[in-house]
Design an enzyme around this catalytic site. Structure first.
Site, mmCIF file in Angstrom:
data_model
loop_
_atom_site.group_PDB
_atom_site.id
_atom_site.type_symbol
_atom_site.label_atom_id
_atom_site.label_comp_id
_atom_site.label_asym_id
_atom_site.label_seq_id
_atom_site.Cartn_x
_atom_site.Cartn_y
_atom_site.Cartn_z
ATOM 1 N N THR A 151 33.098 41.830 46.425
ATOM 2 C CA THR A 151 32.355 41.671 45.180
ATOM 3 C C THR A 151 30.889 41.329 45.443
ATOM 4 O O THR A 151 30.570 40.645 46.431
ATOM 5 C CB THR A 151 33.004 40.573 44.300
ATOM 6 O OG1 THR A 151 32.197 40.366 43.155
ATOM 7 C CG2 THR A 151 33.168 39.252 45.020
ATOM 8 N N SER A 186 32.210 30.906 42.313
ATOM 9 C CA SER A 186 33.527 30.450 41.836
ATOM 10 C C SER A 186 34.490 30.472 43.022
ATOM 11 O O SER A 186 34.214 31.105 44.044
ATOM 12 C CB SER A 186 34.074 31.373 40.743
ATOM 13 O OG SER A 186 34.527 32.596 41.308
ATOM 14 N N TYR A 188 37.184 32.071 43.062
ATOM 15 C CA TYR A 188 37.553 33.487 43.223
ATOM 16 C C TYR A 188 36.540 34.193 44.133
ATOM 17 O O TYR A 188 36.914 34.852 45.114
ATOM 18 C CB TYR A 188 37.617 34.194 41.853
ATOM 19 C CG TYR A 188 37.338 35.673 41.993
ATOM 20 C CD1 TYR A 188 38.270 36.514 42.605
ATOM 21 C CD2 TYR A 188 36.126 36.230 41.574
ATOM 22 C CE1 TYR A 188 38.001 37.864 42.798
ATOM 23 C CE2 TYR A 188 35.846 37.570 41.760
ATOM 24 C CZ TYR A 188 36.784 38.386 42.371
ATOM 25 O OH TYR A 188 36.503 39.708 42.572
ATOM 26 N N HIS A 189 35.251 34.077 43.776
ATOM 27 C CA HIS A 189 34.238 34.772 44.579
ATOM 28 C C HIS A 189 34.282 34.279 46.028
ATOM 29 O O HIS A 189 34.081 35.045 46.974
ATOM 30 C CB HIS A 189 32.841 34.581 43.973
ATOM 31 C CG HIS A 189 32.623 35.337 42.687
ATOM 32 N ND1 HIS A 189 32.748 34.763 41.443
ATOM 33 C CD2 HIS A 189 32.303 36.636 42.448
ATOM 34 C CE1 HIS A 189 32.514 35.673 40.503
ATOM 35 N NE2 HIS A 189 32.244 36.819 41.075
ATOM 36 N N LYS A 192 36.750 36.040 48.275
ATOM 37 C CA LYS A 192 36.263 37.323 48.799
ATOM 38 C C LYS A 192 35.366 37.116 50.020
ATOM 39 O O LYS A 192 35.335 37.950 50.926
ATOM 40 C CB LYS A 192 35.471 38.061 47.708
ATOM 41 C CG LYS A 192 36.292 38.408 46.473
ATOM 42 C CD LYS A 192 37.246 39.542 46.791
ATOM 43 C CE LYS A 192 37.815 40.158 45.542
ATOM 44 N NZ LYS A 192 38.768 41.219 45.792
HETATM 45 P P1 NAD Z 1 43.590 43.766 38.392
HETATM 46 O O1 NAD Z 1 44.049 42.350 38.305
HETATM 47 O O2 NAD Z 1 43.679 44.596 37.171
HETATM 48 O O3 NAD Z 1 44.371 44.491 39.587
HETATM 49 C C1 NAD Z 1 44.821 43.824 40.732
HETATM 50 C C2 NAD Z 1 46.291 44.215 40.948
HETATM 51 O O4 NAD Z 1 46.735 43.585 42.163
HETATM 52 C C3 NAD Z 1 47.211 43.720 39.834
HETATM 53 O O5 NAD Z 1 48.007 44.787 39.363
HETATM 54 C C4 NAD Z 1 48.049 42.630 40.499
HETATM 55 O O6 NAD Z 1 49.367 42.538 39.984
HETATM 56 C C5 NAD Z 1 48.024 43.064 41.962
HETATM 57 N N1 NAD Z 1 48.215 41.942 42.890
HETATM 58 C C6 NAD Z 1 47.552 40.762 42.920
HETATM 59 N N2 NAD Z 1 48.029 39.981 43.884
HETATM 60 C C7 NAD Z 1 49.011 40.680 44.508
HETATM 61 C C8 NAD Z 1 49.901 40.401 45.572
HETATM 62 N N3 NAD Z 1 49.879 39.216 46.207
HETATM 63 N N4 NAD Z 1 50.794 41.343 45.944
HETATM 64 C C9 NAD Z 1 50.851 42.551 45.302
HETATM 65 N N5 NAD Z 1 50.042 42.868 44.263
HETATM 66 C C10 NAD Z 1 49.133 41.939 43.877
HETATM 67 O O7 NAD Z 1 42.080 43.706 38.944
HETATM 68 P P2 NAD Z 1 40.958 44.852 38.933
HETATM 69 O O8 NAD Z 1 39.962 44.531 37.885
HETATM 70 O O9 NAD Z 1 41.608 46.172 38.960
HETATM 71 O O10 NAD Z 1 40.271 44.567 40.330
HETATM 72 C C11 NAD Z 1 40.762 45.155 41.517
HETATM 73 C C12 NAD Z 1 40.005 44.578 42.710
HETATM 74 O O11 NAD Z 1 38.637 44.864 42.588
HETATM 75 C C13 NAD Z 1 40.131 43.072 42.848
HETATM 76 O O12 NAD Z 1 40.195 42.727 44.208
HETATM 77 C C14 NAD Z 1 38.838 42.577 42.243
HETATM 78 O O13 NAD Z 1 38.496 41.344 42.786
HETATM 79 C C15 NAD Z 1 37.868 43.666 42.641
HETATM 80 N N6 NAD Z 1 36.718 43.815 41.742
HETATM 81 C C16 NAD Z 1 36.908 44.060 40.414
HETATM 82 C C17 NAD Z 1 35.783 44.203 39.585
HETATM 83 C C18 NAD Z 1 35.910 44.460 38.098
HETATM 84 O O14 NAD Z 1 34.889 44.388 37.400
HETATM 85 N N7 NAD Z 1 37.109 44.775 37.596
HETATM 86 C C19 NAD Z 1 34.485 44.114 40.132
HETATM 87 C C20 NAD Z 1 34.353 43.857 41.496
HETATM 88 C C21 NAD Z 1 35.480 43.708 42.305
HETATM 89 N N1 USQ Z 2 28.959 36.509 30.628
HETATM 90 C C1 USQ Z 2 28.341 36.186 29.443
HETATM 91 N N2 USQ Z 2 29.088 36.273 28.313
HETATM 92 C C2 USQ Z 2 30.384 36.655 28.298
HETATM 93 C C3 USQ Z 2 30.996 36.984 29.516
HETATM 94 C C4 USQ Z 2 30.254 36.896 30.672
HETATM 95 O O1 USQ Z 2 27.163 35.837 29.419
HETATM 96 O O2 USQ Z 2 30.994 36.683 27.220
HETATM 97 C C5 USQ Z 2 28.173 36.446 31.880
HETATM 98 C C6 USQ Z 2 28.738 35.514 32.942
HETATM 99 O O3 USQ Z 2 28.330 34.179 32.731
HETATM 100 C C7 USQ Z 2 28.181 36.130 34.224
HETATM 101 C C8 USQ Z 2 28.097 37.606 33.893
HETATM 102 O O4 USQ Z 2 28.185 37.729 32.464
HETATM 103 O O5 USQ Z 2 26.875 35.679 34.439
HETATM 104 C C9 USQ Z 2 29.232 38.405 34.512
HETATM 105 O O6 USQ Z 2 30.465 37.823 34.114
HETATM 106 P P1 USQ Z 2 31.805 38.679 34.054
HETATM 107 O O7 USQ Z 2 32.874 37.826 33.467
HETATM 108 O O8 USQ Z 2 31.545 39.999 33.437
HETATM 109 O O9 USQ Z 2 32.033 38.972 35.609
HETATM 110 P P2 USQ Z 2 32.417 38.031 36.825
HETATM 111 O O10 USQ Z 2 33.000 36.750 36.405
HETATM 112 O O11 USQ Z 2 31.256 37.953 37.738
HETATM 113 O O12 USQ Z 2 33.591 38.865 37.505
HETATM 114 C C10 USQ Z 2 33.717 40.278 37.362
HETATM 115 C C11 USQ Z 2 35.130 40.668 37.788
HETATM 116 C C12 USQ Z 2 35.303 40.318 39.265
HETATM 117 C C13 USQ Z 2 34.185 40.940 40.080
HETATM 118 C C14 USQ Z 2 32.800 40.580 39.543
HETATM 119 C C15 USQ Z 2 31.681 41.372 40.183
HETATM 120 O O13 USQ Z 2 36.086 39.966 37.008
HETATM 121 O O14 USQ Z 2 36.575 40.805 39.715
HETATM 122 O O15 USQ Z 2 34.274 40.500 41.403
HETATM 123 O O16 USQ Z 2 32.755 40.939 38.146
HETATM 124 S S1 USQ Z 2 30.229 40.400 40.383
HETATM 125 O O17 USQ Z 2 29.876 39.806 39.105
HETATM 126 O O18 USQ Z 2 29.196 41.274 40.845
HETATM 127 O O19 USQ Z 2 30.564 39.372 41.346
#
Ligand code: NAD
Ligand code: USQ
Length: 393
Positions: A151, A186, A188-189, A192
């Site tokens: 991420t 966070s 979470y971050h 990664k």
């Molecule tokens: P998502 O939660 O929709 O998909 C993740 C899938 O992984 C889910 O179906 C979940 O059940 C499965 N999973 C989680 N833990 C597992 C485990 N231990 N064993 C088997 N399956 C497992 O999330 P997403 O939005 O599709 O994101 C996918 C990936 O991309 C994540 O790693 C996320 O951090 C990353 N990512 C997402 C975004 C975004 O904006 N959606 C942005 C940047 C990075």
């Molecule tokens: N935000 C608002 N209002 C809202 C929701 C979010 O201002 O109602 C702001 C947040 O405070 C943050 C930004 O928008 O500053 C992004 O928040 P987000 O919830 O859209 O995204 P984030 O929490 O960063 O996480 C998402 C995905 C995660 C991925 C990440 C990419 O859930 O899986 O890793 O985006 S990044 O942001 O580049 O790290």
């Protein structure tokens, strides 16, 4: 190019998710042999924290059946937990992937900040699962290529330009090339960041080939494949925990609720269309990292501030005769609300990425799709329920 016609054995980890399911269909549609792994953790977490997606999602078995009926193509399914070492080893031994695309992690920053239990759950799930993938690769498919979803949030918002993963540095007269410093926002971050370090070590030590895709915030509902038949759609979240900024703002506009930039709204992030996520992953897979290489791409196409996104959605809604309002609310997160942000993102365009940029037309089509499901919007799961720091009175 010859390489583009190469058929791969692609293992999609997290293949039931927002990005994993469309990715599995995308590769299957292009003639690759695809298997998906998931343990439905996400469906469990959604139920636990009251954050169901906008449109109900068929079971993974059902999705795969619909895909086969629609295209005649098979997707193999493994149900199990990436944290179970023996399960992961079995999948690798049996399927023998040459490409692994790893989406299978807990993806939400707010989820990881609910408290002690969820922070531990997030980091154990993500870090242990990723380690098991590393070991399975080393043992069973040492020549395979891992495409790992990281991420952009690993870097945070430092007051210097962000490079693609690595930094050439001169310190006290000596030079080295080191991983770019991380300042995530966070638990979470942070998970990664830990994954990236484990992967870089594995490449350096065991000659594995890894591409870490430091992805920005993804928006969008549809891809070519999700539109091919009813039931092939992907999960779309708008709640405070799993919903991301632009997706949430579109739902808020449709629901007649204010669009909610947190705090001043000057937070900048990299964004990309879900369609570009699939293309980026494909480009990485077709042009693999070399053995021993830990390659990092910053995967986003445009930078916006939260305020810019809010205004874009408001204007698009206006064109559709929806009067949206923007209301700044107290920021539940601890993050910089005004800052410098200049990340490099040239690696994927060099491989051939032609971005689908955010235009009013796209936002309008998202809004139109959401209107079809307006009756399913649960207003009480939209406002933030998780805060980074509880202030003592
Ligand atoms: P998502 O939660 O929709 O998909 C993740 C899938 O992984 C889910 O179906 C979940 O059940 C499965 N999973 C989680 N833990 C597992 C485990 N231990 N064993 C088997 N399956 C497992 O999330 P997403 O939005 O599709 O994101 C996918 C990936 O991309 C994540 O790693 C996320 O951090 C990353 N990512 C997402 C975004 C975004 O904006 N959606 C942005 C940047 C990075
Ligand atoms: N935000 C608002 N209002 C809202 C929701 C979010 O201002 O109602 C702001 C947040 O405070 C943050 C930004 O928008 O500053 C992004 O928040 P987000 O919830 O859209 O995204 P984030 O929490 O960063 O996480 C998402 C995905 C995660 C991925 C990440 C990419 O859930 O899986 O890793 O985006 S990044 O942001 O580049 O790290």
């Amino acid at each position: 190019m010859a390489i583009k016609s190469k058929k791969l054995r692609v293992l999609v980890l997290g293949g039931d998710g927002y990005l994993g399911w469309p990715t599995a269909m995308y590769f299957s549609n292009r003639g690759h042999e695809v298997a998906v792994v998931d343990n439905f953790n996400k469906r469990k977490w959604e139920a636990e924290v009251d954050a169901e997606p906008l449109m109900p999602i068929p079971s993974l078995q059902e999705r795969i059946r619909i895909w086969k009926k629609t295209t005649g193509k098979k997707i193999k399914m493994y149900v199990g937990d990436l944290c179970h070492e023996r399960f992961v080893a079995r999948v690798f031994d049996e399927f023998k992937p040459d490409t692994i695309i790893h989406f299978g992690e807990q993806p939400s920053a707010p989820f990881s900040m609910i408290g002690n239990e969820r922070a531990v759950e997030t980091q154990v799930n993500n870090v242990v699962g990723n380690l098991n993938v590393i070991f399975a690769m080393k043992r069973s498919t040492p020549n395979a290529h891992l495409v790992k979803l990281g991420t952009m949030g690993e870097y945070g918002t430092p007051n210097i330009d962000i490079e693609e993963g690595w930094l050439d540095i001169t310190h006290k007269g000596r030079r080295d090339r080191l991983l770019f410093p991380k300042k995530p926002g966070s638990f979470y971050h942070l998970s990664k960041v830990h994954d990236s370090h484990n992967l870089e070590f594995a490449c350096r030590t065991w000659d594995l080939a890894v591409t870490d895709l430091n992805q920005g915030v993804v928006y969008g509902i549809e891809t070519e494949e999700t539109k091919m038949a009813p039931g092939l759609h992907t999960s779309f979240h708008y709640d405070d925990i799993f919903g991301t900024a632009l997706n949430r703002f579109c739902v808020q506009a449709v629901a007649g609720l204010p669009i909610t930039p947190y705090g001043k709204g000057g937070q900048k992030r990299g964004f990309l269309n879900i369609v570009d996520t699939l293309r980026c992953v494909e480009l990485a897979a077709l042009h693999p990292a070399k053995k021993g290489e830990f390659r990092v791409f910053n995967q986003f196409t445009e930078v916006f501030s939260v305020n810019e996104l809010a205004e874009t959605v408001k204007e698009a809604a206006k064109k559709m005769n929806i009067k949206a309002t923007v209301k700044h609310i107290k920021n539940p997160r601890k993050e910089q609300e005004e800052h410098y942000y200049k990340p490099v993102h040239t690696g994927l365009p060099k491989l051939g990425l032609k971005p689908h940029l955010l235009s009013d037309v796209l936002v309008e089509s998202m809004i139109a799709k959401i209107i079809e499901h307006k009756d399913h919007i649960e207003e009480e799961i939209i406002m933030p329920r998780v805060v980074w720091e509880k202030k003592k009175n």
